[in-house]
Design an enzyme around this catalytic site. Structure first.
Site, mmCIF file in Angstrom:
data_model
loop_
_atom_site.group_PDB
_atom_site.id
_atom_site.type_symbol
_atom_site.label_atom_id
_atom_site.label_comp_id
_atom_site.label_asym_id
_atom_site.label_seq_id
_atom_site.Cartn_x
_atom_site.Cartn_y
_atom_site.Cartn_z
ATOM 1 N N SER A 87 13.033 3.188 2.572
ATOM 2 C CA SER A 87 13.994 2.080 2.573
ATOM 3 C C SER A 87 15.407 2.583 2.829
ATOM 4 O O SER A 87 16.167 2.004 3.624
ATOM 5 C CB SER A 87 13.939 1.344 1.233
ATOM 6 N N ARG A 97 18.061 2.138 6.291
ATOM 7 C CA ARG A 97 19.403 1.592 6.117
ATOM 8 C C ARG A 97 20.483 2.597 6.505
ATOM 9 O O ARG A 97 21.534 2.208 7.039
ATOM 10 C CB ARG A 97 19.577 1.122 4.667
ATOM 11 N N GLY A 150 7.673 -3.538 9.308
ATOM 12 C CA GLY A 150 8.261 -4.828 9.008
ATOM 13 C C GLY A 150 9.694 -4.694 8.548
ATOM 14 O O GLY A 150 10.559 -5.505 8.900
ATOM 15 N N ARG A 191 2.351 -10.337 11.875
ATOM 16 C CA ARG A 191 3.127 -10.701 10.698
ATOM 17 C C ARG A 191 4.198 -11.728 11.035
ATOM 18 O O ARG A 191 4.831 -11.667 12.090
ATOM 19 C CB ARG A 191 3.771 -9.452 10.077
ATOM 20 N N ASP A 204 5.220 -2.659 -3.312
ATOM 21 C CA ASP A 204 4.420 -1.784 -2.460
ATOM 22 C C ASP A 204 3.443 -0.913 -3.250
ATOM 23 O O ASP A 204 2.582 -0.257 -2.654
ATOM 24 C CB ASP A 204 5.331 -0.870 -1.633
ATOM 25 N N LYS A 257 1.979 -8.543 3.944
ATOM 26 C CA LYS A 257 2.438 -7.192 4.255
ATOM 27 C C LYS A 257 1.743 -6.715 5.534
ATOM 28 O O LYS A 257 1.312 -7.517 6.360
ATOM 29 C CB LYS A 257 2.153 -6.271 3.066
ATOM 30 N N ARG A 272 -2.879 -7.428 1.512
ATOM 31 C CA ARG A 272 -3.201 -6.295 0.641
ATOM 32 C C ARG A 272 -4.050 -6.700 -0.558
ATOM 33 O O ARG A 272 -4.831 -5.887 -1.061
ATOM 34 C CB ARG A 272 -1.911 -5.599 0.179
ATOM 35 N N ARG A 274 -0.627 2.061 3.050
ATOM 36 C CA ARG A 274 -0.764 2.094 1.592
ATOM 37 C C ARG A 274 -2.207 1.793 1.161
ATOM 38 O O ARG A 274 -2.667 2.310 0.140
ATOM 39 C CB ARG A 274 0.230 1.135 0.945
#
Length: 449
Positions: free
Chosen positions: A29, A33, A101, A129, A327, A354, A358, A403
């Protein structure tokens, strides 16, 4: 099939204890950014510890396409020469965000208030998605979006030539939506306001403030109110990316399940909006401790030590905690299968949209491995069988979701019979060193046909 070629099936089987230090990659994350805000600054931003998984590399390539100079200096050290807020140029090619995403939604926000046009696409998972949750608030700024039915990629965004500021209440907890709106607000005059009924991960707010944006956060009766003053000149930064708590979840949970294990995971970011899994594990009775707590780059950090925990019991995870561990629910459900009693996970509708559904993916795989699972639209319950009592012995589908693949590989380290995952190629999007790191600790992972 993996985006990067033929499927990579892997098998996980019970073996000896896991021992040693697990140096997981940088936080995904924060890496996304850092690249985006570096591109929106004037001057050179230096980044160390950047996650070099495919998702983040796709974001780096996108920033180059919008005119920023992004350089890989090796060893996780990168630099970004930014073009400033409102300085994006129009890309020559379609922007391929692969499996990410987070990447595509944040980039859409960052370009939506500049007078440029860009077309976005991704892999089979990402193009399935929905993007409407982002394009709807971006339309309030004046941006236009044209995509496939259901608001899906490929999609073209026409940035607003004369953007207006927005006041937007996020309808469901989503750090991606919040962040897209805030990034769009950077190039809109006046104040853009985002209201969250439930707080989500706040890396965007922290990093915007670090880059010099005028931003305030207030807790009110309506929720968390974030106010951003538009059209700042962002100042480039030196960013040290902490290790990713979402990646740390896998060696930590594996150590809790494999008899005799003792694993240290150093330098993990413990932002309160990201640490819900670890507190939940402690409530279940996990032998999990935080050592050497400190602050680095404005983010709380600690070393995590996880030891085999045969006496864990199921819990009801508070729904309000969901945003801080969204997550991590797949691997939590694996831990729950080896606990005693039932673990209830509610308020998790976000898991349905997701990289795959999931809840369904984990429920189907757990059931095939001999675990009783109940599930509904925004909840699921895992009935634990206790340590050493999960049969396993099946092949499960990753559904192009990193994941899901890693969660079932962790499971196979403690089941009575090996677990096989049909395609582990997607793991490279977020945790490219997963296989080597886990086998280095002693995990019984092998590639299989």
């Amino acid at each position: 099939m993996s985006r990067h070629g033929a499927p990579i099936p892997m098998t996980a089987r019970k073996g000896g204890p896991l021992q040693g230090a697990a140096h997981v990659p940088g936080d995904k994350s924060i890496s996304h950014r850092a690249l985006i805000l570096g591109a929106l600054s004037v001057g050179e931003t230096r980044i160390t510890g950047l996650l070099e998984g495919q998702d983040v590399l796709d974001t780096a390539r996108a920033m180059r396409a919008f005119g920023a100079e992004v350089t890989d200096h090796g060893g996780g050290e990168w630099s970004v020469h930014g073009v400033g807020v409102g300085g994006f140029t129009e890309p020559d090619q379609v922007i391929d965000c692969g499996n990410s995403g987070t990447g595509v939604r944040l980039i859409m926000g960052a370009m939506a208030t500049s007078p440029v046009v860009a077309t976005f696409t991704g892999d089979a998972s990402l193009t399935a998605r929905p993007m409407g949750r982002v394009t709807e608030p971006l339309a309030l700024f004046g941006a236009q979006a044209v995509g496939r039915a259901g608001g899906r990629l490929p999609m073209t965004i026409v940035g607003a030539a004369d953007p207006v500021p927005v006041r937007y209440a996020v309808p469901v907890p989503s750090a991606q939506v919040k962040s897209a709106v805030l990034l769009a607000g950077l190039n809109a005059p006046g104040e853009t306001v985002v209201i969250e009924a439930e707080a989500t991960r706040d890396h965007t707010e922290r990093m915007l403030a670090g880059f010099g944006a005028e931003l305030s956060v207030q807790d009110t009766e309506d929720g968390r109110v974030i106010t951003l003053t538009g059209q700042p000149e962002l100042t480039p930064q030196a960013i040290a990316v902490p290790r990713d708590p979402s990646s740390a979840a896998f060696p930590v949970c594996a150590a809790l399940l494999v008899e005799g294990s003792d694993v240290l995971v150093p330098n993990i970011g413990l932002n309160p909006t990201r640490a819900g899994l670890f507190y939940t594990l402690q409530e279940m009775g996990a032998d999990l401790t935080f050592e050497n707590s400190r602050e680095e780059g404005g983010e709380p950090v600690a070393d995590l030590r996880a030891r085999f925990s045969p006496n864990m019991t199921g819990v009801a995870v508070p729904p309000e905690r969901a945003a801080s561990m969204i997550d991590e629910y797949p691997v939590l459900s694996v831990v729950a299968a080896f606990a005693k009693g039932k673990t209830e996970m509610r308020g998790v509708r976000e898991l349905r949209v997701k990289e795959c559904d999931r809840i369904d993916a984990m429920a189907q795989g757990l059931r095939a491995a001999g675990v009783i699972v109940e599930d509904g639209a925004d909840w699921w319950i895992v009935h634990g069988r206790g340590p050493g009592d999960v049969p396993g012995g099946v092949t499960v589908q990753s559904r192009l979701d990193h994941r899901i693949a890693m969660a079932f590989l962790v499971m196979g380290l403690a089941t009575q019979r090996p677990m096989r995952v049909d395609d582990c190629g997607p793991i490279g999007t977020s945790f490219p060193i997963f296989e080597g790191l886990m086998t280095g600790l002693g995990a019984g992972l092998t590639r299989s046909n």
